[in-house]
Structure formats: structure tokens, C-alpha cells
Motif scaffolding. Sequence first.
Motif: not given
Length: 139
Positions: A89-105, A110-120
Motif C-alpha cells: 500500500s506504499a506510495n513509493l518503494i525505494i530499494v537498492s538495485m542489485p549489482i551486476a558486473r559487466k561480463e559476469a552476468v 540481470y533484467m530478470a532480477w530487476l523485473d522480478i524484484l519490482t513485479k506487482n
Amino acid sequence: MQSLLEKFRIKCVDINVIDELNSKPSEQNWTAFKNMIEPFCIHEAGKDEASAQRTENSRMITDSELEMFEEKSTLQVRLNELLQENSKSANLIIVSMPIARKEAVSDHLYMAWLDILTKNLPPTLLIRGNQKSVLTFYS
């Protein structure tokens, strides 16, 4: 925490400390995550064949990558569950973004992590941090 919030003039009624972060996500949500990434996965039949495919299309998710980042993937699914339970029920959620090193993930994982983290969730602001809880203020 209460005194810091008051010092920053942030009005807060309840503070909930969540300690269930390391438990496994529900089977339903984990299956939804696996189904979401399935079109972007390369299943390794043989190591040489998978290496060739990986070189050919470096953005696809391999089985070994999924295994290597399984803990981080389950964390993102579990975070979403906790955010839905505690901040739906929050108006805004502030979350630390997962870190992914270039060429490691791979890009897709990485986009799936962002999508599932913010889903619904309500509007969610992802902040690039260093994965440490830090508050800096001047007195």
C-alpha cells in the motif's frame, strides 16, 4: 532507526524489521521466475557446444550461470515477496538495485532480477548503491 528518521524529518508511524530474508521464496513465485527466463536460456547439452553458443550469443543465460547466481536470483524473488507483504500500500518503494558486473552476468538474467524484484509493486525507485546499508548525515 527511529531517531535517524526523526533527524531527517521523515514522518514514520511503524518500523518493521524483516528478518525472513534468507528463507526460500514460495514455489509458485520461483516457478514464475523460471518460466520468465526460460525463453532466454541455453541449456548445456555438452560443454563445448554451450561454449560455442555462449560466444555466439553472449546475452543468453546458461545453466552454469543460473547455478552460479541461484542464491542472488532467489534473493530477488524473496525480496519481491517481502515487499508485497509489507509495502503493497506504499506510495513509493525505494530499494537498492542489485549489482551486476559487466561480463559476469548476462543481460537477460540481470533484467530478470530487476523485473522480478519490482513485479506487482507500487512505483518503485531503484537506487544504485554498493550493497551496504549506509546513512550519511552532517550534524
